[in-house]
Design an enzyme around this catalytic site. Sequence first.
Site, PDB file in Angstrom:
ATOM      1  N   GLU A   9       4.511  -6.716  -7.256  1.00 43.31           N
ATOM      2  CA  GLU A   9       4.027  -7.954  -8.219  1.00 43.31           C
ATOM      3  C   GLU A   9       3.840  -7.545  -9.583  1.00 43.31           C
ATOM      4  O   GLU A   9       4.135  -8.579 -10.523  1.00 43.31           O
ATOM      5  CB  GLU A   9       3.125  -8.593  -7.224  1.00 43.31           C
ATOM      6  CG  GLU A   9       3.786  -9.077  -5.910  1.00 43.31           C
ATOM      7  CD  GLU A   9       2.741 -10.090  -5.271  1.00 43.31           C
ATOM      8  OE1 GLU A   9       1.945 -10.651  -5.933  1.00 43.31           O
ATOM      9  OE2 GLU A   9       2.461  -9.851  -3.961  1.00 43.31           O
ATOM     10  N   ASP A  84      -0.029 -10.134   1.986  1.00 47.87           N
ATOM     11  CA  ASP A  84      -0.798 -11.392   2.334  1.00 47.87           C
ATOM     12  C   ASP A  84       0.120 -12.278   2.532  1.00 47.87           C
ATOM     13  O   ASP A  84       1.430 -11.948   2.280  1.00 47.87           O
ATOM     14  CB  ASP A  84      -1.834 -11.643   1.373  1.00 47.87           C
ATOM     15  CG  ASP A  84      -1.471 -11.781  -0.097  1.00 47.87           C
ATOM     16  OD1 ASP A  84      -0.297 -11.740  -0.216  1.00 47.87           O
ATOM     17  OD2 ASP A  84      -2.346 -11.567  -0.876  1.00 47.87           O
ATOM     18  N   GLU A  86       1.057 -14.885   0.714  1.00 48.37           N
ATOM     19  CA  GLU A  86       1.937 -15.021  -0.607  1.00 48.37           C
ATOM     20  C   GLU A  86       2.654 -13.829  -0.898  1.00 48.37           C
ATOM     21  O   GLU A  86       3.926 -14.072  -1.337  1.00 48.37           O
ATOM     22  CB  GLU A  86       0.961 -15.311  -1.852  1.00 48.37           C
ATOM     23  CG  GLU A  86       0.125 -16.332  -1.860  1.00 48.37           C
ATOM     24  CD  GLU A  86       0.892 -17.752  -1.555  1.00 48.37           C
ATOM     25  OE1 GLU A  86       1.893 -17.798  -2.187  1.00 48.37           O
ATOM     26  OE2 GLU A  86       0.401 -18.740  -1.090  1.00 48.37           O
ATOM     27  N   TYR A 288      -7.328  -3.842  -9.843  1.00 45.15           N
ATOM     28  CA  TYR A 288      -6.734  -5.251 -10.104  1.00 45.15           C
ATOM     29  C   TYR A 288      -7.959  -6.349  -9.916  1.00 45.15           C
ATOM     30  O   TYR A 288      -9.025  -6.049  -9.164  1.00 45.15           O
ATOM     31  CB  TYR A 288      -5.819  -5.318  -9.072  1.00 45.15           C
ATOM     32  CG  TYR A 288      -5.063  -6.774  -8.996  1.00 45.15           C
ATOM     33  CD1 TYR A 288      -4.222  -7.072 -10.225  1.00 45.15           C
ATOM     34  CD2 TYR A 288      -5.154  -7.855  -8.140  1.00 45.15           C
ATOM     35  CE1 TYR A 288      -3.531  -7.958 -10.592  1.00 45.15           C
ATOM     36  CE2 TYR A 288      -4.103  -8.980  -8.571  1.00 45.15           C
ATOM     37  CZ  TYR A 288      -3.749  -9.043  -9.506  1.00 45.15           C
ATOM     38  OH  TYR A 288      -2.988 -10.217  -9.810  1.00 45.15           O
ATOM     39  N   HIS A 333      -6.065  -6.195  -1.809  1.00 43.14           N
ATOM     40  CA  HIS A 333      -6.314  -5.345  -2.929  1.00 43.14           C
ATOM     41  C   HIS A 333      -7.639  -4.590  -2.561  1.00 43.14           C
ATOM     42  O   HIS A 333      -8.478  -5.011  -1.686  1.00 43.14           O
ATOM     43  CB  HIS A 333      -6.290  -5.916  -4.206  1.00 43.14           C
ATOM     44  CG  HIS A 333      -5.311  -6.898  -4.816  1.00 43.14           C
ATOM     45  ND1 HIS A 333      -4.244  -6.099  -5.068  1.00 43.14           N
ATOM     46  CD2 HIS A 333      -4.901  -8.106  -4.495  1.00 43.14           C
ATOM     47  CE1 HIS A 333      -3.110  -7.239  -5.247  1.00 43.14           C
ATOM     48  NE2 HIS A 333      -3.548  -8.237  -4.912  1.00 43.14           N
TER      49      HIS A 333
END
Length: 767
Positions: A9, A84, A86, A288, A333
């Site tokens: 991503e 997850d 998304e 992140y 994460h």
Amino acid sequence: MIENLVIVESPAKAKTIEKFLGKDFHVVSSFGHIRDLAKKNLGIDIEKDFAPVYEVPKEKAKIVSELRKAASEAKTVWIASDEDREGEAIAWHLANVLKLDLATTKRIVFHEITKEAISKAIENPRTIDMNLVNSQQARRILDRLVGFEISPVLWKKVQPSLSAGRVQSVAVRLIVERERDIISFKSESSFRVTGDFTKEAGNTDNGIIKAEASKRFPNEDDAREFLKLCCNTAYMVGGVTVKPGTRSPAPPFTTSTLQQEAFRKLGFSVSQTMAVAQKLYEAGKITYMRTDSTNLSKLALAKSREVIIAEFGEKYSKTRQFKTKTKGAQEAHEAIRPAYPDNTTVGGNNNEKRLYELIWKRTIASQMADAEIEKTTITIDMNNSPVKFSATGEVIKFDGFLKVYMESTDQENGDEERNTIPVVKKGLPLYYNSIAATQRFTIPPPRYTEASLVKKLEELGIGRPSTYAPTISTIQNRGYVLREDRPGEKRQIKILNLENGKIAATAKQEVAGKEKSKLFPQDIGMIVNDFLIENFSDIVDYNFTAEVEEQFDEIAMGDLKWTQMLRNFYGPFHKTIENTLEKKDRKTGTRVLGNHPQTGEPVSVRMGRFGPVAQIGNSDNDNKPRFASLTKNQLLETITLDEALNLFRLPRSLGMHEGEDMVIGVGKFGPYIRYKGKFFSLKKGIDDPYSVTMERALEIISEKNESEKNKIIKDFGEIMVLNGKYGPYLTKDKQNHRLPKGIDAQKLTREECLKIIEKSDKTKKTS
DNA sequence: CAGTGAGCGAGCTTCCGCTTGACTT
């Protein structure tokens, strides 16, 4: 031909992973979602069982075409979006758009970016989990339905361009309800008695015991009576207790806790924290920054341990793994931590350095030993009253993690000063040095800051790490809430002082209600909130998100069909929408405050076309009504008749000066003086438009004229050299031009100015 | 740059979550 294409991503993540994977792997990034519901209209075909209409947004077209090309050239495509809901949806959209076979497309996940985790992921690919994808579709479509069906109702019934949503409307509700708690709060006062005691009368050399009486007194008389007893008693140590205790470090940062601490310790706004963290992340300095996990990778644990032992010694190290307790956490994460814990500091600008240091300390402290504390409590008895004084002191026996980091709290009062207290034994006589009874007022519940609102939303499971900052911007952009400082009000507090057997009454001034960077609801926010609670109570219920999340989980488990879930929701919801549109009146927040004392006309306030307005009289009479805007800090809900009438005192004339009328008014940009056709702003926080005098007005005018004069460095007619906020600049035809570096503005000629303007025009056109 | 508060109506506004730039000052 590339052997393997891995899609993640985030581009920063792509860079790191490529290093671990070697030559046979090419790693690219999707930059988040690549498709979404159509921007225009609803983007959902409700008749066709909520069939979503997906499209690639314009700004994603380039990325998608690059991904298509790369995918067609690769033998194997690995989709490594986050693990997850998304992330799974992103994987599915990618597979669709890149025309990959769902049955064979390799889906891999990792929670931490380490060589070990990535190799393991590559060895264990799976296929895309359609149940998880469907739970995301349900989430997405539900949010679109709520937002795009309720918002238009607001446009009709309240005001155009407003918005409502599952997350933002609850955020506003929290702030509105807190404000109402504050409005209805009644402050009470009592007297708190504190005393300084010594072992020897009149001698403070052996230390002072600072103690507080076990009882507070409701009024001055009672406090005085008690001080009289204090004056005529013998004091004795009634008991000494020593209690050992420990304190443990806080878990490493998540997005929410980082935002809170960066606000408390560094004064950063939520969006500022995220912007600085983004920079650190892109530079490879931290992991992140949008995460709900407190988990640290094995590598991070080991590295932190090394650093702690090297820096502070073995006994300061205690490896811990924290469990994430947050409702609805998805833990795709790691926690936010330094990428390399051995770097105690990093380069970059000052804010980057400060935020990094905060992250470093929090991470390291989380891996350190508990602090050991000894808490000593001394009680002091009086021989003529059951009231006892008590003093507490804390001694840190072993500092542990406190050596590095101490979490802050939201309470600003530094009341809990940690005293060390002298050693005394039970039965020892003591003497007072001074005793004071100080009036204390109870304080209303605190207003939310951006960061404390995020904390509350997280507790309720509402919103995600990637949306906290945008949500807070949205509710401010809509005008629902405003972030503000307030100076507070001065008030007198009474103090009774007992010294040398004499009681003296004094008074002190304190400032109450001072606010710094707090969220204040605005009238429109309160009106919208009330409208939503009246008509859509289940949507703005604090448990709504939690309830639908449960159903999303069921969908993800395969126990509930996503279209069924949406049908169950949409049926009653849409009926409410239609019913509200049909039957409910416009909501304006109107309050009738009373009648005008002279004319008897009704005086009311409401939300007008241009904001909150006060009105005298009605339009159906022969007389036209008169209007005046409310001032910035007034609320429709709390303004009184007198305050409303007061608004009509402006504009007012201060009289004539040099043959011209001088008028005070309040405009778009606040209070002003109008004189000789020009406007001069009153000084914020200094001048009051209702009481400002001609003398003061002239002062302001001459001050402004003076600074105007200084503004002009050179005047060549159509070209001027002016002194601006950022230094000298040129202006011609209402266009401003920057001066090239190293030019002395004082020495510029007209020709030189023309040249500079010509040049800057050219660069503007080419860019 | 400092008003405005009648009514009509075309065309617009709007959600939450994933991710970064491209912009101007």
